[in-house]
Design a protein around this motif. Structure first.
Motif, PDB file in Angstrom:
ATOM      1  N   ALA A 117       0.846  -1.197   0.000  1.00 13.78           N
ATOM      2  CA  ALA A 117       0.000   0.000   0.000  1.00 13.78           C
ATOM      3  C   ALA A 117       0.883   1.250   0.000  1.00 13.78           C
ATOM      4  O   ALA A 117       0.664   2.187   0.753  1.00 13.78           O
ATOM      5  N   TRP A 118       1.910   1.208  -0.843  1.00 11.78           N
ATOM      6  CA  TRP A 118       2.805   2.331  -1.078  1.00 11.78           C
ATOM      7  C   TRP A 118       2.710   2.701  -2.552  1.00 11.78           C
ATOM      8  O   TRP A 118       2.163   1.969  -3.362  1.00 11.78           O
ATOM      9  N   TYR A 119       3.287   3.823  -2.898  1.00 10.94           N
ATOM     10  CA  TYR A 119       3.273   4.281  -4.288  1.00 10.94           C
ATOM     11  C   TYR A 119       4.477   3.683  -5.023  1.00 10.94           C
ATOM     12  O   TYR A 119       5.626   3.927  -4.655  1.00 10.94           O
ATOM     13  N   PHE A 120       4.204   2.894  -6.051  1.00 10.14           N
ATOM     14  CA  PHE A 120       5.259   2.271  -6.842  1.00 10.14           C
ATOM     15  C   PHE A 120       5.214   2.830  -8.259  1.00 10.14           C
ATOM     16  O   PHE A 120       4.148   2.869  -8.885  1.00 10.14           O
ATOM     17  N   GLY A 121       6.378   3.224  -8.781  1.00  8.32           N
ATOM     18  CA  GLY A 121       6.424   3.821 -10.106  1.00  8.32           C
ATOM     19  C   GLY A 121       5.977   2.878 -11.202  1.00  8.32           C
ATOM     20  O   GLY A 121       5.069   3.178 -11.979  1.00  8.32           O
ATOM     21  N   ARG A 122       6.593   1.721 -11.282  1.00 12.05           N
ATOM     22  CA  ARG A 122       6.285   0.801 -12.382  1.00 12.05           C
ATOM     23  C   ARG A 122       4.849   0.284 -12.278  1.00 12.05           C
ATOM     24  O   ARG A 122       4.147   0.192 -13.286  1.00 12.05           O
ATOM     25  N   ASP A 123       4.388  -0.029 -11.063  1.00 10.66           N
ATOM     26  CA  ASP A 123       3.030  -0.547 -10.888  1.00 10.66           C
ATOM     27  C   ASP A 123       1.994   0.494 -11.301  1.00 10.66           C
ATOM     28  O   ASP A 123       0.993   0.178 -11.961  1.00 10.66           O
ATOM     29  N   ALA A 124       2.241   1.748 -10.904  1.00  6.03           N
ATOM     30  CA  ALA A 124       1.294   2.814 -11.232  1.00  6.03           C
ATOM     31  C   ALA A 124       1.183   3.008 -12.737  1.00  6.03           C
ATOM     32  O   ALA A 124       0.098   3.238 -13.272  1.00  6.03           O
ATOM     33  N   MET A 125       2.309   2.902 -13.441  1.00  5.33           N
ATOM     34  CA  MET A 125       2.281   3.144 -14.880  1.00  5.33           C
ATOM     35  C   MET A 125       1.585   2.010 -15.634  1.00  5.33           C
ATOM     36  O   MET A 125       0.840   2.244 -16.581  1.00  5.33           O
ATOM     37  N   TRP A 126       1.791   0.773 -15.224  1.00  4.85           N
ATOM     38  CA  TRP A 126       1.049  -0.327 -15.847  1.00  4.85           C
ATOM     39  C   TRP A 126      -0.440  -0.169 -15.571  1.00  4.85           C
ATOM     40  O   TRP A 126      -1.279  -0.434 -16.436  1.00  4.85           O
ATOM     41  N   THR A 127      -0.772   0.263 -14.360  1.00  2.37           N
ATOM     42  CA  THR A 127      -2.171   0.479 -14.010  1.00  2.37           C
ATOM     43  C   THR A 127      -2.780   1.607 -14.835  1.00  2.37           C
ATOM     44  O   THR A 127      -3.960   1.562 -15.197  1.00  2.37           O
ATOM     45  N   ALA A 128      -1.969   2.614 -15.150  1.00  2.00           N
ATOM     46  CA  ALA A 128      -2.465   3.760 -15.920  1.00  2.00           C
ATOM     47  C   ALA A 128      -2.941   3.344 -17.308  1.00  2.00           C
ATOM     48  O   ALA A 128      -3.917   3.909 -17.827  1.00  2.00           O
ATOM     49  N   PHE A 129      -2.275   2.374 -17.932  1.00  2.00           N
ATOM     50  CA  PHE A 129      -2.733   1.888 -19.232  1.00  2.00           C
ATOM     51  C   PHE A 129      -4.173   1.359 -19.113  1.00  2.00           C
ATOM     52  O   PHE A 129      -5.026   1.635 -19.963  1.00  2.00           O
ATOM     53  N   ALA A 130      -4.422   0.588 -18.053  1.00  2.00           N
ATOM     54  CA  ALA A 130      -5.757   0.019 -17.852  1.00  2.00           C
ATOM     55  C   ALA A 130      -6.772   1.107 -17.518  1.00  2.00           C
ATOM     56  O   ALA A 130      -7.919   1.067 -17.982  1.00  2.00           O
ATOM     57  N   ALA A 131      -6.360   2.092 -16.718  1.00  2.00           N
ATOM     58  CA  ALA A 131      -7.278   3.174 -16.345  1.00  2.00           C
ATOM     59  C   ALA A 131      -7.731   3.943 -17.578  1.00  2.00           C
ATOM     60  O   ALA A 131      -8.923   4.239 -17.741  1.00  2.00           O
ATOM     61  N   ASP A 132      -6.817   4.253 -18.469  1.00  2.00           N
ATOM     62  CA  ASP A 132      -7.197   4.947 -19.701  1.00  2.00           C
ATOM     63  C   ASP A 132      -8.129   4.086 -20.546  1.00  2.00           C
ATOM     64  O   ASP A 132      -9.030   4.598 -21.214  1.00  2.00           O
ATOM     65  N   ALA A 133      -7.929   2.769 -20.505  1.00  2.00           N
ATOM     66  CA  ALA A 133      -8.731   1.871 -21.340  1.00  2.00           C
ATOM     67  C   ALA A 133     -10.192   1.844 -20.909  1.00  2.00           C
ATOM     68  O   ALA A 133     -11.084   1.735 -21.754  1.00  2.00           O
ATOM     69  N   TYR A 134     -10.455   1.947 -19.591  1.00  2.35           N
ATOM     70  CA  TYR A 134     -11.858   1.909 -19.172  1.00  2.35           C
ATOM     71  C   TYR A 134     -12.444   3.311 -18.962  1.00  2.35           C
ATOM     72  O   TYR A 134     -13.602   3.449 -18.577  1.00  2.35           O
ATOM     73  N   GLY A 135     -11.649   4.339 -19.219  1.00  2.50           N
ATOM     74  CA  GLY A 135     -12.150   5.704 -19.111  1.00  2.50           C
ATOM     75  C   GLY A 135     -11.736   6.434 -17.859  1.00  2.50           C
ATOM     76  O   GLY A 135     -12.177   7.568 -17.625  1.00  2.50           O
ATOM     77  N   GLY A 136     -10.882   5.826 -17.050  1.00  2.00           N
ATOM     78  CA  GLY A 136     -10.427   6.476 -15.816  1.00  2.00           C
ATOM     79  C   GLY A 136      -9.241   7.380 -16.052  1.00  2.00           C
ATOM     80  O   GLY A 136      -8.197   7.254 -15.403  1.00  2.00           O
TER      81      GLY A 136
END
Length: 212
Positions: A117-136
């Motif tokens: 439950a910390w901020y991780f650079g690589r994890d956040a960026m992979w998650t960002a691809f998915a967020a953009d895909a569903y409209g987030g």
């Protein structure tokens, strides 16, 4: 009201904290204790609204449809705000792991600290691809802006940022992933204003990559 012996009694565990002022923490504690269901209701309402505004899938497989909905809800739950630091994406809520002590961990799971439950650079960026895909897209903007805020002086993007202000820059892929995620976001949304704001970070990141 008569008590139903078939129902388990409800017990509310309340925890409240504040970064500086104990009075704020005390007031929050009393508010939560006075109506513990209010937080649950607010959370439920948030996700009802979230699902109503997010991409959904209607396929012949209802299990897949439901799994997709839960995936988007789970991803949104990674958005965390730490007072004084900002809002970004954490990597999850699993307990810490240590391969050398795997047996002990399995038998004492309740003693393990939350390790992701910390901020991780690589994890956040992979998650960002998915967020953009569903409209987030707002989630992606927050994640990119957060990592840019804590970019190292040499241009490297953080691997790990704890809520206690401990920052590590020991991941080789966090910096290129930052650039790839920003590029993906701009192509998906046309958000040139974000590109303008983060351009100094982009240049620093590119200089770092070129130097290695």
């Amino acid at each position: 009201v008569a008590h139903d012996p078939n129902l388990e009694p409800a017990v509310a565990f309340v925890v409240a904290a504040a970064p500086d002022d104990s009075t704020v923490a005390r007031d929050s504690y009393l508010e939560l204790l006075g109506d513990p269901a209010a937080t649950w209701t607010a959370n439920a309402n948030h996700y009802r609204q979230f699902l109503a505004e997010s991409l959904s899938i209607a396929s012949p497989d209802p299990t897949f449809n439901e799994a997709f909905r839960w995936a988007t809800v789970g991803l949104d739950a990674f958005r965390v705000t730490t007072p004084g630091m900002g809002t970004g994406l954490v990597a999850g809520y699993a307990a810490s792991a240590d391969a050398a002590a795997a047996t002990w961990h399995r038998e004492n799971d309740f003693l393990r600290r939350p390790g992701y439950a910390w901020y991780f650079g690589r994890d956040a960026m992979w998650t960002a691809f998915a967020a953009d895909a569903y409209g987030g897209t707002d989630l992606t903007v927050e994640a990119l802006s957060f990592l840019a805020r804590y970019q190292d002086v040499d241009g490297k993007i953080a691997h790990e940022i704890s809520p206690g202000w401990t920052i590590h820059y020991d991941a080789a892929d966090a910096t290129p992933l930052f650039l790839l995620a920003l590029d993906h976001h701009i192509r998906a949304t046309g958000d040139r204003e974000l590109l303008r704001l983060l351009w100094p970070s982009v240049r620093r990141a590119m200089r770092f990559l070129e130097s290695t």
